[in-house]
Structure formats: structure tokens, C-alpha cells
Design a protein around this motif. Structure first.
Motif, mmCIF file in Angstrom:
data_model
loop_
_atom_site.group_PDB
_atom_site.id
_atom_site.type_symbol
_atom_site.label_atom_id
_atom_site.label_comp_id
_atom_site.label_asym_id
_atom_site.label_seq_id
_atom_site.Cartn_x
_atom_site.Cartn_y
_atom_site.Cartn_z
ATOM 1 N N GLN A 170 21.874 6.722 -12.127
ATOM 2 C CA GLN A 170 22.442 6.768 -10.777
ATOM 3 C C GLN A 170 21.368 7.002 -9.715
ATOM 4 O O GLN A 170 21.504 7.850 -8.830
ATOM 5 C CB GLN A 170 23.519 7.848 -10.695
ATOM 6 C CG GLN A 170 24.728 7.603 -11.581
ATOM 7 C CD GLN A 170 25.485 6.335 -11.201
ATOM 8 O OE1 GLN A 170 25.967 6.215 -10.081
ATOM 9 N NE2 GLN A 170 25.589 5.385 -12.118
ATOM 10 N N VAL A 171 20.266 6.261 -9.851
ATOM 11 C CA VAL A 171 19.215 6.289 -8.833
ATOM 12 C C VAL A 171 19.009 4.869 -8.317
ATOM 13 O O VAL A 171 19.406 3.892 -8.961
ATOM 14 C CB VAL A 171 17.887 6.853 -9.387
ATOM 15 C CG1 VAL A 171 18.054 8.300 -9.798
ATOM 16 C CG2 VAL A 171 17.374 6.029 -10.545
ATOM 17 N N SER A 172 18.381 4.760 -7.178
ATOM 18 C CA SER A 172 18.184 3.463 -6.538
ATOM 19 C C SER A 172 17.253 2.580 -7.369
ATOM 20 O O SER A 172 16.149 3.000 -7.724
ATOM 21 C CB SER A 172 17.606 3.660 -5.136
ATOM 22 O OG SER A 172 17.091 2.455 -4.626
ATOM 23 N N VAL A 173 17.718 1.373 -7.680
ATOM 24 C CA VAL A 173 16.869 0.422 -8.390
ATOM 25 C C VAL A 173 15.684 0.027 -7.522
ATOM 26 O O VAL A 173 14.568 -0.174 -8.019
ATOM 27 C CB VAL A 173 17.682 -0.824 -8.813
ATOM 28 C CG1 VAL A 173 16.772 -1.892 -9.414
ATOM 29 C CG2 VAL A 173 18.753 -0.444 -9.822
ATOM 30 N N GLY A 174 15.901 -0.071 -6.220
ATOM 31 C CA GLY A 174 14.799 -0.374 -5.315
ATOM 32 C C GLY A 174 13.706 0.674 -5.393
ATOM 33 O O GLY A 174 12.506 0.346 -5.412
ATOM 34 N N ASP A 175 14.090 1.962 -5.456
ATOM 35 C CA ASP A 175 13.096 3.031 -5.595
ATOM 36 C C ASP A 175 12.381 2.944 -6.944
ATOM 37 O O ASP A 175 11.180 3.226 -7.039
ATOM 38 C CB ASP A 175 13.765 4.399 -5.448
ATOM 39 C CG ASP A 175 14.124 4.718 -4.001
ATOM 40 O OD1 ASP A 175 13.586 4.042 -3.101
ATOM 41 O OD2 ASP A 175 14.942 5.634 -3.778
ATOM 42 N N LEU A 176 13.106 2.575 -7.999
ATOM 43 C CA LEU A 176 12.464 2.412 -9.310
ATOM 44 C C LEU A 176 11.456 1.269 -9.278
ATOM 45 O O LEU A 176 10.379 1.372 -9.879
ATOM 46 C CB LEU A 176 13.524 2.160 -10.389
ATOM 47 C CG LEU A 176 14.415 3.335 -10.789
ATOM 48 C CD1 LEU A 176 15.409 2.907 -11.855
ATOM 49 C CD2 LEU A 176 13.588 4.508 -11.281
ATOM 50 N N ILE A 439 5.923 8.659 -7.377
ATOM 51 C CA ILE A 439 6.675 9.140 -6.209
ATOM 52 C C ILE A 439 5.904 8.897 -4.913
ATOM 53 O O ILE A 439 6.504 8.727 -3.844
ATOM 54 C CB ILE A 439 7.007 10.629 -6.370
ATOM 55 C CG1 ILE A 439 7.846 10.837 -7.630
ATOM 56 C CG2 ILE A 439 7.743 11.159 -5.154
ATOM 57 C CD1 ILE A 439 9.113 9.998 -7.671
ATOM 58 N N GLY A 440 4.572 8.863 -4.978
ATOM 59 C CA GLY A 440 3.783 8.657 -3.770
ATOM 60 C C GLY A 440 4.147 7.370 -3.058
ATOM 61 O O GLY A 440 4.335 7.345 -1.838
ATOM 62 N N ILE A 441 4.272 6.268 -3.812
ATOM 63 C CA ILE A 441 4.567 4.979 -3.180
ATOM 64 C C ILE A 441 6.017 4.927 -2.719
ATOM 65 O O ILE A 441 6.348 4.274 -1.726
ATOM 66 C CB ILE A 441 4.248 3.814 -4.153
ATOM 67 C CG1 ILE A 441 4.249 2.485 -3.396
ATOM 68 C CG2 ILE A 441 5.224 3.776 -5.313
ATOM 69 C CD1 ILE A 441 3.674 1.346 -4.210
ATOM 70 N N VAL A 442 6.925 5.646 -3.428
ATOM 71 C CA VAL A 442 8.315 5.696 -2.984
ATOM 72 C C VAL A 442 8.410 6.378 -1.617
ATOM 73 O O VAL A 442 9.115 5.923 -0.717
ATOM 74 C CB VAL A 442 9.183 6.454 -4.024
ATOM 75 C CG1 VAL A 442 10.612 6.627 -3.502
ATOM 76 C CG2 VAL A 442 9.207 5.688 -5.340
ATOM 77 N N ARG A 443 7.668 7.473 -1.468
ATOM 78 C CA ARG A 443 7.675 8.181 -0.184
ATOM 79 C C ARG A 443 6.991 7.358 0.898
ATOM 80 O O ARG A 443 7.433 7.333 2.053
ATOM 81 C CB ARG A 443 6.973 9.529 -0.343
ATOM 82 C CG ARG A 443 7.760 10.542 -1.164
ATOM 83 C CD ARG A 443 7.007 11.859 -1.297
ATOM 84 N NE ARG A 443 7.812 12.880 -1.959
ATOM 85 C CZ ARG A 443 7.378 14.103 -2.247
ATOM 86 N NH1 ARG A 443 6.125 14.456 -1.908
ATOM 87 N NH2 ARG A 443 8.159 14.975 -2.844
ATOM 88 N N ALA A 444 5.906 6.680 0.534
ATOM 89 C CA ALA A 444 5.152 5.909 1.521
ATOM 90 C C ALA A 444 5.976 4.758 2.079
ATOM 91 O O ALA A 444 5.889 4.437 3.277
ATOM 92 C CB ALA A 444 3.867 5.386 0.908
ATOM 93 N N LEU A 445 6.769 4.130 1.194
ATOM 94 C CA LEU A 445 7.562 2.971 1.630
ATOM 95 C C LEU A 445 8.944 3.379 2.118
ATOM 96 O O LEU A 445 9.740 2.520 2.499
ATOM 97 C CB LEU A 445 7.695 1.967 0.470
ATOM 98 C CG LEU A 445 6.385 1.326 0.002
ATOM 99 C CD1 LEU A 445 6.632 0.377 -1.187
ATOM 100 C CD2 LEU A 445 5.716 0.562 1.144
#
Length: 446
Positions: A170-176, A439-445
Motif C-alpha cells: 500500500q505504497v505509491s508505485v511511482g515512489d517505488l 529515499i533521497g531521490i524520492v524526497r528530491a523529486l
């Protein structure tokens, strides 16, 4: 019989049933029903499982699975891979180890274009393996490289595994997809670095290409860009629309399916028979994944009703390990299971048991619960990538054996896989101990 022993016996029966060769989906569902009665559970337990199956199936995110499968199979028909290999070979073939680097780079492009391990490994095996062997590459290096490069499709977006993990956790596929980018790139760099080092230390294992004339540098670059244009547009359309928030993964998968069909038509590689075969294979692969999901849901529901999840939680928390120690323990368990089970069974059966434990752990990283799940999911994805490469049931190794020239032994393929499994484990350690790779790139984008 002691009720407390039933979850253990249930797990042992799953292992035996898997080795029996019987369809895993039927083994999972059958064991769930059998132990429902053995454990004296109310029949209502199955109704709960059915309700959960209905809830999962109604998740329209799962529509991305057949669409991405179709996209990958259609690209297999388009002939793009053959053109790219030829272009990479002309540009890099004269460098010591250059042909091996070309195969690794082609694996990255195929991974970002298909997301299907089987299709990528078979394509690389048919196209690249004969060329590598003809150019006097070591059979062990050639087979290991093809198998490893093909398995990048399970990690580099658009990966079907990441779609399934997103639905399960139940997490965002886009974030994955964002979080998987740097780990996938890291593995690619490790493969290329290994080839370059090996070519320097053992030049006889990875010699330069000598059997054909090479195009002048500038012209080779232009031809490579021409051959890359189609896949890059497709990748940009699919991933770009997801990362920019313009389209959901399902909508982007539909765009990718349309784009892959268009590329096959432009390349004049598609007819009605070909379209029928692609649709048939898409249906077969999708049905297999969903059938395993149904069986695994029944199995997990009964296993939890028998107290199996509490037993695992107590066993893990009773070890006294630190959060990172527990993470390492989970990764070891998944790695061992990957030697015998496919990622689909592991994802649907084992992951729901580990996830609640991971959510409650404090790693001291300052992550939100959602970020912690994303980090864990990518570590699982990198780990399960090794399951395609580990004997005795590494499916990528069997794919390579199926398309390898006559006389290539399975022992040679096993030996060739070992260095790349080590590289994958280095990538896994990097994801765990440098969590900002994900997580760095998830936060950056954002």
C-alpha cells in the motif's frame, strides 16, 4: 496434534509441495483449505480470504501488470534489441571487455523498456550469447553476464515486481519507481566495473572484438542514438508521465503498450499471428501471477488464523537483535528462500509476515512509516533479484541454458553466475546501509 505446531507443519508442507512440481498456486490454496479443517477453524475464515481476494482484485493498479507484460513482449517482437546490440558492439567492441559492456548496457535498456526478466534474458541469450562466445569470451563470463543483465528488469522501472510490491505494501508505485532508480543504476555500474577489471586482470576472458570492421567513432555514436531513440521515447513516456504525476502507473502502462505496438509496426515486425501470440502470452503470464495471488491469500489467511504470524513475530523479536540486525535476518531468509521459490510466492506469502515487524522498528533514520516501507521494498526487490541467479532454481540460469549453444553445461552457467550474485549482494548491502540511495531521490523529486 499440538495446535502450536500447525503453522510450522504448514510451512514444511509448502516446501515439500513446491518441490513436488505441482502448480504452486494449487499447492498454496490446497494447503490453506486442508489446514483450515485440520486446525478446526471456522469456515468463515475462508470467507475472509475471499473478501480480501476481492479487495485486491478490485485494485485497478493491478491492471498495470498485463499492460507492462504486453509492452515487454511486444518490444521483443520489434527487433529493437538486435539493432541496439549491433550499435553498441560497433562503438565499444574494440575496447578490451567492450562487448561485455555493450551487453550490460543493452540489459539496462531492455530492463527499462520491458520490466520482464524472462523476455530480457531470452532476448540477450539469443542475440548476445553467440556473439560473446564467437569473440572468445569465457563461457562462464558470457553466460553469467547475460543472466545478470537480464535480471535487471525485475528492479529497474517499469518493473512488474515493483507494481506488485506497491499493491501489497500500500505504497505509491511511482515512489517505488523513483526509489529503484539509483540501486538499479548502481548494479549496472558494478557489472561494468567488474567486466573492466576482469578484462584487465584476465584479458583472455574478455578480449576486444576483432572479427568485423568497426564504424568510425562519430558515425557509430550517431547510429547508436538513432537506434536508442525509439526505446528512449518509450521509456520517457512511461516513466516520465509517472514521475511527473501526469499519469498513474496504469495509465502510463497503457501508453507504453500502445508505444511498443507502434514501434513494432514501424519496424514492420508485427502481423496478426504475432499480435495473437503476444496477447496469448500476456494472458498466460498475467493469469499465473493472479492465480498465485489467490492461492497465497488463502494460505496466508489460514496461516495467520493458526497463529503463524504471531509465532514468527515472537521468534524474531525474541532474538534480541537490533533493528538493522533484524533487517539483515529478514534479508538472509529471503535470500535462502529465493534459492527455491519464485519472487511471486515469496512476495505474496512471506512479505505480509515481515512487513508489520518492519513498520514497528526504529532504525533511527528519521524516515516516515511510508518512507521506511519504500526503503524496505527496494531492499526486498534487490534481494529477490538474486533469486533469479541462485542455484538450484535460478530461473534466469535455466533461461540461459535453454537458449545457449549446444555443449554449454549448466555447471558452467552456475559458475558464471557466482560473481554477479556477489555483486548483487554488494548492491543490497549498499541499499540497506546507505538508505538515502532510495529515499533521497524520492524526497528530491517530491
Amino acid at each position: 496434534m499440538e495446535v502450536e505446531l500447525l503453522p510450522i507443519i504448514m510451512g514444511l508442507c509448502l516446501i515439500v509441495g513446491t518441490f513436488s512440481g505441482y502448480p504452486v498456486a494449487l499447492v498454496l490454496g490446497g494447503l490453506g483449505v486442508a489446514f483450515l479443517f485440520i486446525g478446526g477453524l471456522p469456515i468463515f475464515t475462508l470467507q475472509l480470504a475471499v473478501s480480501r481476494i476481492f479487495g485486491i482484485m478490485s485494485n485497478w493498479l493491478l491492471l498495470a501488470i498485463p499492460l507492462f507484460v504486453y509492452m515487454g513482449l511486444m518490444l521483443d517482437r520489434s527487433g529493437i534489441a538486435a539493432n541496439l546490440l549491433y550499435s553498441f558492439e560497433r562503438l565499444l567492441g574494440g575496447v578490451r571487455g567492450g562487448l561485455g559492456i555493450a551487453v550490460a548496457l543493452l540489459g539496462v535498456v531492455l530492463a527499462a523498456s520491458t520490466g520482464i526478466v524472462g523476455a530480457s534474458v531470452v532476448m540477450l541469450g539469443v542475440l548476445a550469447l553467440p556473439v560473446l562466445l564467437r569473440e572468445n569470451y569465457s563461457p562462464q563470463l558470457a553466460t553469467g553476464l547475460v543472466a545478470a543483465s537480464g535480471t535487471l528488469g525485475i528492479l529497474i522501472p517499469p518493473s512488474i515486481m515493483l507494481v506488485v510490491l506497491g499493491s501489497m505494501l500500500q505504497v505509491s508505485v511511482g515512489d517505488l519507481f523513483k526509489a529503484a532508480f539509483l540501486p538499479g543504476l548502481l548494479l549496472s555500474v558494478l557489472y561494468v566495473a567488474y567486466i573492466l577489471i576482469l578484462a584487465r586482470v584476465r584479458p583472455d576472458m574478455a578480449p576486444p572484438v576483432t572479427s568485423r570492421d568497426r564504424t568510425p567513432g562519430w558515425r557509430a555514436v550517431l547510429e547508436l542514438m538513432r537506434d536508442l531513440s525509439g526505446p528512449l521515447v518509450l521509456i520517457g513516456t512511461v516513466l516520465g508521465s509517472i514521475l511527473a504525476g501526469v499519469a498513474t502507473p496504469t495509465e502510463a502502462a497503457a501508453l507504453g503498450a500502445f508505444g511498443a505496438t507502434l514501434l513494432a509496426l514501424i519496424g514492420r515486425k508485427l502481423d496478426l499471428n504475432g499480435m495473437g501470440e503476444v496477447v496469448y502470452e500476456t494472458g498466460k503470464i498475467t493469469a499465473m501471477i493472479l492465480f498465485v495471488l489467490i492461492g497465497a491469500t488463502v494460505f496466508s489467511g489460514v496461516f495467520k488464523a493458526l497463529g503463524g504470524d504471531e509465532m514468527i513475530r515472537d521468534a524474531v523479536t525474541g532474538t534480541g537483535l537490533s533493528p538493522f540486525g533484524m533487517m539483515a535476518l529478514f534479508m538472509i531468509i529471503l535470500f535462502v528462500l529465493g534459492c527455491f521459490l519464485e519472487w511471486i510466492e515469496i512476495t505474496f506469502v512471506v512479505l505480509p509476515l515481515f512487513t508489520p515487524i518492519i513498520i514497528d522498528l526504529d532504525f533511527g533514520l528519521g524516515f516516515t512509516p511510508n518512507e521506511q516501507l519504500i526503503w524496505f521494498a527496494i531492499a526486498v526487490a534487490v534481494n529477490l533479484q538474486t533469486s533469479f541467479m541462485t542455484p538450484p532454481f535460478g530461473f534466469s540460469l535455466f533461461y540461459v541454458k535453454g537458449v545457449a549453444p549446444e555443449g554449454t553445461s549448466i555447471g558452467t552457467i552456475y559458475k558464471g553466475a557466482v560473481p554477479f550474485v556477489v555483486l548483487q549482494l554488494i548492491g543490497l548491502a549498499s541499499v540497506i546501509f546507505i538508505p538515502y540511495l532510495t529515499i533521497g531521490i524520492v524526497r528530491a523529486l517530491g
